[in-house]
Structures are given as structure tokens and as C-alpha cells.
Motif scaffolding. Structure first.
Motif, PDB file in Angstrom:
ATOM      1  N   ILE A 224       0.835  -1.203   0.000  1.00  0.00           N
ATOM      2  CA  ILE A 224       0.000   0.000   0.000  1.00  0.00           C
ATOM      3  C   ILE A 224       0.871   1.255   0.000  1.00  0.00           C
ATOM      4  N   ASP A 225       1.936   1.225   0.794  1.00  0.00           N
ATOM      5  CA  ASP A 225       2.845   2.387   0.836  1.00  0.00           C
ATOM      6  C   ASP A 225       3.420   2.680  -0.550  1.00  0.00           C
ATOM      7  N   TYR A 226       3.852   1.639  -1.230  1.00  0.00           N
ATOM      8  CA  TYR A 226       4.427   1.824  -2.561  1.00  0.00           C
ATOM      9  C   TYR A 226       3.388   2.350  -3.559  1.00  0.00           C
ATOM     10  N   LEU A 227       2.179   1.784  -3.478  1.00  0.00           N
ATOM     11  CA  LEU A 227       1.135   2.218  -4.417  1.00  0.00           C
ATOM     12  C   LEU A 227       0.728   3.659  -4.166  1.00  0.00           C
ATOM     13  N   GLU A 228       0.716   4.072  -2.900  1.00  0.00           N
ATOM     14  CA  GLU A 228       0.351   5.453  -2.578  1.00  0.00           C
ATOM     15  C   GLU A 228       1.387   6.459  -3.088  1.00  0.00           C
ATOM     16  N   LYS A 229       2.606   5.986  -3.273  1.00  0.00           N
ATOM     17  CA  LYS A 229       3.686   6.871  -3.707  1.00  0.00           C
ATOM     18  C   LYS A 229       3.840   6.923  -5.240  1.00  0.00           C
ATOM     19  N   LEU A 230       2.979   6.190  -5.947  1.00  0.00           N
ATOM     20  CA  LEU A 230       3.063   6.240  -7.409  1.00  0.00           C
ATOM     21  C   LEU A 230       2.787   7.666  -7.877  1.00  0.00           C
ATOM     22  N   PRO A 231       3.560   8.177  -8.835  1.00  0.00           N
ATOM     23  CA  PRO A 231       3.427   9.588  -9.241  1.00  0.00           C
ATOM     24  C   PRO A 231       2.210   9.825 -10.131  1.00  0.00           C
ATOM     25  N   ASN A 232       1.799  11.084 -10.157  1.00  0.00           N
ATOM     26  CA  ASN A 232       0.773  11.522 -11.111  1.00  0.00           C
ATOM     27  C   ASN A 232       1.467  11.772 -12.451  1.00  0.00           C
ATOM     28  N   LEU A 233       1.237  10.882 -13.393  1.00  0.00           N
ATOM     29  CA  LEU A 233       1.978  10.925 -14.652  1.00  0.00           C
ATOM     30  C   LEU A 233       1.647  12.149 -15.495  1.00  0.00           C
ATOM     31  N   LYS A 234       0.514  12.769 -15.273  1.00  0.00           N
ATOM     32  CA  LYS A 234       0.168  13.977 -16.007  1.00  0.00           C
ATOM     33  C   LYS A 234       1.126  15.113 -15.702  1.00  0.00           C
ATOM     34  N   LEU A 235       1.760  15.075 -14.500  1.00  0.00           N
ATOM     35  CA  LEU A 235       2.652  16.145 -14.073  1.00  0.00           C
ATOM     36  C   LEU A 235       4.100  15.917 -14.487  1.00  0.00           C
ATOM     37  N   GLU A 236       4.372  14.797 -15.159  1.00  0.00           N
ATOM     38  CA  GLU A 236       5.730  14.523 -15.616  1.00  0.00           C
ATOM     39  C   GLU A 236       6.017  15.294 -16.906  1.00  0.00           C
ATOM     40  N   LYS A 237       7.307  15.473 -17.196  1.00  0.00           N
ATOM     41  CA  LYS A 237       7.705  16.173 -18.416  1.00  0.00           C
ATOM     42  C   LYS A 237       7.549  15.236 -19.609  1.00  0.00           C
ATOM     43  N   PHE A 238       6.844  15.717 -20.625  1.00  0.00           N
ATOM     44  CA  PHE A 238       6.608  14.927 -21.830  1.00  0.00           C
ATOM     45  C   PHE A 238       7.669  15.257 -22.874  1.00  0.00           C
ATOM     46  N   ASN A 239       7.941  14.268 -23.741  1.00  0.00           N
ATOM     47  CA  ASN A 239       8.943  14.414 -24.801  1.00  0.00           C
ATOM     48  C   ASN A 239       8.355  13.928 -26.125  1.00  0.00           C
ATOM     49  N   PHE A 240       8.943  14.448 -27.209  1.00  0.00           N
ATOM     50  CA  PHE A 240       8.466  14.051 -28.536  1.00  0.00           C
ATOM     51  C   PHE A 240       9.003  12.678 -28.918  1.00  0.00           C
ATOM     52  N   SER A 241       8.168  11.915 -29.606  1.00  0.00           N
ATOM     53  CA  SER A 241       8.556  10.606 -30.133  1.00  0.00           C
ATOM     54  C   SER A 241       8.021  10.478 -31.562  1.00  0.00           C
ATOM     55  N   PRO A 242       8.803   9.920 -32.479  1.00  0.00           N
ATOM     56  CA  PRO A 242       8.314   9.758 -33.867  1.00  0.00           C
ATOM     57  C   PRO A 242       7.095   8.856 -33.971  1.00  0.00           C
ATOM     58  N   GLU A 243       6.795   8.092 -32.900  1.00  0.00           N
ATOM     59  CA  GLU A 243       5.672   7.165 -32.941  1.00  0.00           C
ATOM     60  C   GLU A 243       4.348   7.819 -32.538  1.00  0.00           C
ATOM     61  N   ILE A 244       4.385   9.096 -32.212  1.00  0.00           N
ATOM     62  CA  ILE A 244       3.179   9.798 -31.769  1.00  0.00           C
ATOM     63  C   ILE A 244       2.168   9.876 -32.913  1.00  0.00           C
ATOM     64  N   THR A 245       0.905   9.630 -32.599  1.00  0.00           N
ATOM     65  CA  THR A 245      -0.175   9.667 -33.583  1.00  0.00           C
ATOM     66  C   THR A 245      -1.157  10.792 -33.239  1.00  0.00           C
ATOM     67  N   ILE A 246      -2.141  10.969 -34.106  1.00  0.00           N
ATOM     68  CA  ILE A 246      -3.177  11.986 -33.877  1.00  0.00           C
ATOM     69  C   ILE A 246      -3.957  11.683 -32.596  1.00  0.00           C
ATOM     70  N   ASN A 247      -4.242  10.410 -32.344  1.00  0.00           N
ATOM     71  CA  ASN A 247      -4.979  10.045 -31.127  1.00  0.00           C
ATOM     72  C   ASN A 247      -4.190  10.389 -29.865  1.00  0.00           C
ATOM     73  N   ASP A 248      -2.862  10.252 -29.915  1.00  0.00           N
ATOM     74  CA  ASP A 248      -2.028  10.642 -28.771  1.00  0.00           C
ATOM     75  C   ASP A 248      -2.115  12.145 -28.535  1.00  0.00           C
ATOM     76  N   LEU A 249      -2.125  12.924 -29.600  1.00  0.00           N
ATOM     77  CA  LEU A 249      -2.228  14.373 -29.460  1.00  0.00           C
ATOM     78  C   LEU A 249      -3.598  14.782 -28.919  1.00  0.00           C
ATOM     79  N   LYS A 250      -4.631  14.039 -29.253  1.00  0.00           N
ATOM     80  CA  LYS A 250      -5.957  14.333 -28.703  1.00  0.00           C
ATOM     81  C   LYS A 250      -5.969  14.174 -27.186  1.00  0.00           C
TER      82      LYS A 250
END
Length: 384
Positions: free
Chosen positions: A99-125
Motif C-alpha cells: 500500500i505504501d508503494y502504491l500510494e507513492k506512485l506519481p501523477n503521470l500527467k505532471l511529468e515532463k513529456f517528450n516528442f517521439s516519432p511514434e506519436i499519432t493523432i490520437n495521442d495528441l488528442k
């Protein structure tokens, strides 16, 4: 196995063990009333959903960190014996660690995003849904629908702009208005250019369709006139064949007769020239008649061939005229062209009464000489 695949495997394993272990039931059986198991499970499911949504934007360093966190959370779970873990004294300690470990999982929306050539239109949506929560750029420019129209060559630059906006809104302590404004101006200009290109394509398509309609209309209007020339050309073919057969047959008959005459007179020595002049008068007259007949037939056939050729050329010209006129924009030019061609189609290649150019030149020279002569006479009279 790459980092993304390992994380997905870890998520599936943790989800499976959480369902099997039934953490909340175990805490209740021990008389421990707490919401931590529910909160941890909720946090885990949120993390799993975010990873499936945003993993394409994570670089390798972040993926490795997330992979380690999940392995730490999974480590206590996989050591539990599901068959009799309820009776083990170490179960509570392992579940608390999970439970301690699961509670410490980060909010991924707040992480820094990077560009990838595999990104699609649905990812941008997915990025658009997050950006629209903070600023109005998505609704103002209708980017959700606009992304469907973006050409493939602009996809990378669009993705980089949206990633920068997402990072300044979620991964940065302060929002950078310049990044947001630059992104807004970029999409505004791109949208205007794409809409202009689409409008030009529609106009071009409409113009092509108009040309086709005008050409088809012209063909229908000129169809009867063209069919007249075509019918006349087909009708003349039969007469031309008849004249051709007559000419060839006459020549072959004359050649056979000449060979027969030479053979009998020179080889067999059977033929003797008569002394009566009437005989020669008759054959000379016959030769002249045949010659005149052949001359007439040949000239008539030549006239018919020229006339048939003229009809065929006129038919082809009329058939192509509508396609040519459909390309002209000004109606006055079309009318002027038709007026000029009307003289050719309705009066023929050699209209009656048309004065040859050499005769016109002679007349012109004569008139000029007359004017010069008058001028000389006037000069002489003035001198006198």
C-alpha cells in the motif's frame, strides 16, 4: 523486452495479485478499519490509466524510474502464498508495504513529456483534453476537429508545440505565456493556410467540373453539325471505292490488250496493220475517248477524296472545338472563334467567289502603278 513492455507486464501482475489477495477483506478480518487499501487501489488504477494514455511521451529515463517503482510495489505481493496467506503473521506487514508503494506512485500527467516519432493523432488528442482544462486555445481554434485535417508533414511540429504547452501547464512551476502564445499563433496560421489550400482545391475542382460541363454542353450543341460532316465523309467512301475499281480495271484491261497486241504482232507475226485509214481513225478516237474518260474519272476521284478529307477534318475539328472552347474564359473570344470557323465549315475550303491571293496582289500592284502614273501627270501639268 523494452521498458514500456516491462511496465505493462508489471501493471498486469500487480492488478492480478490485488484482485486475488483481496486486501480490504484481510484488513477487516483483522479488525482494522481503514480506507488505505481502497485509496491505494484507486491510485494504482489511475496510474495504470495514465500510463496507457501518456506512455508514448515518456523518455527512457522516466520509464526506468517507473519500472523500478512498480517492481518495488510488486515485490511484497508476489511473495504472498495466496492459498493460506490469511494465517501468516508477515502478511499484514507485506500488504502495508504494498500500500505504501502504491500510494507513492506519481501523477503521470505532471511529468515532463517528450516528442517521439511514434506519436499519432490520437495521442495528441489526449494532450488536448488536458490542455483544455487549463486554457481556451483548444476550443478557440477547434483543435480537436482540426487535428483530423493536419497533413502528415506538419504532424511533428504540431506535436512539439502541444507538448511544450502541456509541459508549461503541468510539468512547470510557472506557466510561460510566450510558449502558449507561440503555439496559439502557430495553429492559427496553420489552420488558415490549410483552409486556404482546401478552398483552392475546391475552387480548382469546381473549375475542372465547369470545364467538363461546358465541354459536354459544347459537344451536345455541335453534335448534329459534326454528324453531318461524318455522314458525308462515310458516304463518299463508297463512291471513291467505285471510281478506284473503275480506274484500276480500265488500266488492267488496256495493259492486257497491249500485251496481247504485242504478242500477236511481234512474236506470232499474225497481226498485220490494215491499210484502211478508217481503222486508224477509229482506234485513235477510241484511245482519245478512253483517255478522256480516265482523266475525268481520276479528277472526279481526286475531288471526292479531297472532299471526304475535308469532311473528316471538319468533323474532328468540331469534335475538338468544344474541349478547346471550354478552356477559354472570355465568351467574346469563343464567339469570335466560332464566327471565324463558320466561314470554313459552311462555305468549304475553297468558297465560290474567293479571289486567289496572287490575283489580289496583281490588282494591288496595278492600282499602285495607276496612282503613280496619275501623280506623274499632275507633276508635269504643274511644271507647265
Amino acid at each position: 523486452m523494452d521498458s514500456r513492455a516491462e511496465i505493462k507486464a508489471s501493471l498486469s501482475s500487480i492488478e492480478f495479485h490485488l484482485d486475488e489477495v483481496k486486501i480490504f477483506d484481510y484488513f477487516v478480518s483483522k479488525g482494522i478499519i481503514t480506507d488505505r487499501p481502497y485509496d491505494a487501489a484507486l491510485k494504482f488504477r489511475e496510474f495504470k490509466t495514465q500510463f496507457e494514455k501518456y506512455s508514448i511521451f515518456f523518455d527512457e529515463d522516466l520509464l526506468n524510474i517507473l519500472n523500478l517503482k512498480l517492481k518495488e510495489a510488486m515485490s511484497p505481493l508476489i511473495t504472498l502464498d495466496i492459498r493460506d496467506f490469511w494465517f501468516h503473521d508477515t502478511t499484514l506487514d507485506k500488504l502495508n508495504k504494498t500500500i505504501d508503494y502504491l500510494e507513492k506512485l506519481p501523477n503521470l500527467k505532471l511529468e515532463k513529456f517528450n516528442f517521439s516519432p511514434e506519436i499519432t493523432i490520437n495521442d495528441l488528442k489526449n494532450l488536448l483534453s488536458d490542455i483544455s482544462e487549463k486554457i481556451n486555445i483548444v476550443d478557440d481554434l477547434d483543435l480537436t476537429n482540426f487535428l483530423k485535417k493536419i497533413p502528415s508533414e506538419n504532424l511533428e511540429e504540431c506535436a512539439r508545440n502541444l507538448i511544450q504547452v502541456h509541459n508549461t501547464l503541468y510539468a512547470s512551476s510557472t506557466q510561460d505565456p510566450d510558449i502558449i502564445n507561440d503555439c496559439y499563433q502557430y495553429f492559427k496560421e496553420l489552420k488558415k493556410n490549410i483552409e486556404l489550400e482546401q478552398l483552392n482545391e475546391k475552387i480548382s475542382t469546381a473549375q475542372d467540373k465547369l470545364i467538363e460541363v461546358r465541354a459536354e454542353t459544347g459537344k451536345n450543341s455541335n453534335k448534329k453539325l459534326g454528324e453531318i460532316f461524318k455522314t458525308e465523309s462515310e458516304a463518299l467512301k463508297c463512291m471513291i471505292r467505285i471510281y478506284t475499281v473503275v480506274i484500276i480495271s480500265t488500266f488492267l484491261t488496256l495493259i492486257c490488250f497491249l500485251i496481247y497486241f504485242i504478242y500477236n504482232s511481234a512474236v506470232l507475226d499474225k497481226y498485220k496493220f490494215p491499210s484502211d485509214n478508217h481503222f486508224y481513225y477509229f482506234y485513235i478516237s477510241l484511245i482519245l475517248i478512253i483517255t478522256g474518260f480516265l482523266t475525268f474519272i481520276i479528277k472526279e476521284r481526286t475531288r471526292l477524296v479531297n472532299h471526304a478529307h475535308y469532311c473528316k477534318i471538319s468533323y474532328l475539328e468540331i469534335h475538338a472545338l468544344s474541349d478547346y472552347c471550354s478552356e477559354l474564359e472570355e465568351k467574346s473570344k469563343i464567339d469570335e472563334l466560332k464566327i471565324k470557323l463558320a466561314d470554313r465549315y459552311f462555305r468549304g475550303p475553297n468558297p465560290i467567289g474567293e479571289v486567289p491571293s496572287d490575283i489580289n496582289n496583281v490588282s494591288l500592284i496595278t492600282s499602285k502603278l495607276s496612282e503613280i502614273s496619275k501623280a506623274v501627270q499632275e507633276v508635269k501639268s504643274a511644271i507647265k
